[in-house]
Design an enzyme around this catalytic site. Sequence first.
Site, PDB file in Angstrom:
ATOM      1  N   HIS A   1       0.832  -1.205   0.000  1.00 38.35           N
ATOM      2  CA  HIS A   1       0.000   0.000   0.000  1.00 38.35           C
ATOM      3  C   HIS A   1       0.867   1.256   0.000  1.00 38.35           C
ATOM      4  O   HIS A   1       0.691   2.155  -0.845  1.00 38.35           O
ATOM      5  CB  HIS A   1      -0.919  -0.009   1.224  1.00 38.35           C
ATOM      6  N   GLU A   2       1.777   1.334   0.948  1.00 39.95           N
ATOM      7  CA  GLU A   2       2.603   2.543   1.040  1.00 39.95           C
ATOM      8  C   GLU A   2       3.486   2.704  -0.191  1.00 39.95           C
ATOM      9  O   GLU A   2       3.781   3.831  -0.612  1.00 39.95           O
ATOM     10  CB  GLU A   2       3.450   2.514   2.317  1.00 39.95           C
TER      11      GLU A   2
ATOM     12  N   HIS B   1       1.785   4.690  -2.835  1.00 39.68           N
ATOM     13  CA  HIS B   1       2.000   6.137  -2.673  1.00 39.68           C
ATOM     14  C   HIS B   1       3.368   6.528  -3.222  1.00 39.68           C
ATOM     15  O   HIS B   1       3.528   7.571  -3.870  1.00 39.68           O
ATOM     16  CB  HIS B   1       1.930   6.515  -1.195  1.00 39.68           C
TER      17      HIS B   1
ATOM     18  N   HIS C   1       3.379   6.873  -6.891  1.00 40.07           N
ATOM     19  CA  HIS C   1       2.706   8.119  -7.272  1.00 40.07           C
ATOM     20  C   HIS C   1       3.693   9.291  -7.169  1.00 40.07           C
ATOM     21  O   HIS C   1       3.770  10.137  -8.069  1.00 40.07           O
ATOM     22  CB  HIS C   1       1.505   8.332  -6.348  1.00 40.07           C
TER      23      HIS C   1
END
Length: 683
Positions: free
Chosen positions: A470-471, A474, A477
């Site tokens: 999940h991290e 980020h 991105h």
Amino acid sequence: MAAENPLLTPPTLPYALPDYAAIRPEHYLPAFDEAFAQQRREIAAITRVRSMPTFENTMVALERSGELLDRVARAFYTVSSADGTPEIQEIDERLAPLVSAHHDAVQLDAALYQRVKSVHDRLDELGLTGEDRYLVERRFREMTHAGAALDDEAKARLSDLNARLATLSSTFEKHLLADTNDLAVLFETADELDGLDDGALSAAAQAATDRGHDGAYVVTLTLFTGHPYLSRLTRRDSRARLLEASRSRASRGGPNDNRDTVLEIVRLRAERAELLGAASHAAYVTSDETAGTPEAVQTMLRRLAVPAAANARREQTALQQIVDDTEPVPFPVEAHDWAYVTEKVRAATYDIDTAALRPWFEAERVLRDGVFFAATSLYGITFDERTDLVAYHPDARVFEVSNADGSPLGLFILDLYTRDTKQGGAWMNSLVAQSRLRGTAPVVVNNLNVPRPATGPTLLTLDEVTTLFHEFGHALHGLFAVTTYPHFSGTAVFRDFVEFPSQVNEMWIMWPEVLENYARHIETGDALPTDVIERMRASEAFNQGFATSEYLAAAWLDQAWHSLSAEDAAAVDDVAAFEASALAAIGLDNPAVPTRYSSTYFKHIFSGGYSAGYYSYIWSEVLDADTVEWFGETGGLTRENGRRFRERLLGVGGSKDPLEAYRDFRGRDAEIAPLLKRRGLGD
């Protein structure tokens, strides 16, 4: 001063990485002082121009301003969240009102606002397109939203409110960290921790030794309510102690109690919203997000809460049945029992023991052969560890990231392990923001809070594997966004859109070729058995009633606090009573399913930038589930799919309306049906 302060000299390390080997705590405040002064001079130079405001002399000049402040602030706040020693915390508290005041001095500057407004009023005449046009639209919207059009008296009150709120947020975080450390649970014997494996026991033993309790065991607390060990501890009294400690954080009286802090934050935010012409803080926040209004948010939350609560009750009945059937002395299933009994039901229904999966999830293999492998397969990027580059803490590892053609992309820093100076939870931040205008490449950081074993390899839980993927979503991105202006760099998107890329990246955890590559037994090297994988997939919707309910309870609690008018907020004087009433109003007050965060340790909304925005996870999940469906329909882990997702969505950063970017990527608006199916909430 500059010659003696490494924060004030031009960066010399690769990718403008701060020289943490040379930076000392005493460097930060003088660096901030100089950076504030420099940007004030830069803003004054813009507003002194007598000629008509233009895109170049106003908007571009504004984007060029504050480069030093941006560099100093990113260097400091990376440290304050991940290695907040008492000295750093003191600096943070002193900085909070100063940073707020400086931000207001820029955002509320009347002369600057008039120049931005002048450019905005002539927008159709200027022939601007793409990122240039969007910059004018967003800067004008944001300054207006911040209060730049208010009169001088209102601006003065607004600045006072902002400064006080900044201080209170810093205080909240300081209290939470201190009380989280104080409430780490001490166990005298290993028997009390029956159910934990050797790695978890060694981590608890090391934590005890670090606190001066040789021979004992200390379990440190996670940010969210439900500690991962609750699913494994066989002793009910140990589970109860652990959950009680978690739920009592910053609400026990004494110097670290956050209840008065919460009430003051809520009251001041409501007053500020009223000053800015909004009915509530939630109305103020959502007016500049994709949701638009708090009513839209609350409608969605209510739509999901009813079936989620019903699912949770059905799950509770199943849990109680297994307790009645298998326990020598049956007991009523309470909150501290839920995770433990859930694992029994999972084992009975799907023949899966999630704790037994940990030998297949060795941290280094998950990172390199899972997280990195999926990114390389999808986007062609590669990772090389740079042991020659020093980050802000010895635990933080630096990796250089390159594009498929070998060209440099940026740096990725991973800080995996928990420590007393690190804030709870997991997060990504940009240490250096990409910008073509400034000529900077991205440096992004992922922080987790995995307990470090005293000896041997680090074995992750499935939840920790999920957090790592999940991290890293980020991080991707932040790495992939290519924008001209720093204002749009990386993850600088609407709050209720920012979780979308990270949630999409979780899909690769169970993708066959990725799972096959990283899920290898630590001792034998054998792949996770196919039948186990099939049962894991079959159980994906299992316990979704609980998972959805505890999340929705927190999201609703956030909305409840921040939907109060100034008058109503002033009348609230009991945090616990307000929570109970709010959760009862939406039917999420089941004592066996506590909210993921209670107010006094709800860092996301009281010190983490998610105020009135915690709904964004489920809001973004609509896009996420729809995107996962698209990947499944178009071949999954292919370079062509990666190219499209990178270029049309991740790559635009905040330089385009996010829903427009989504339509460009997907070919249509997102549909909610995939989310309802995933969560087991179909109509």
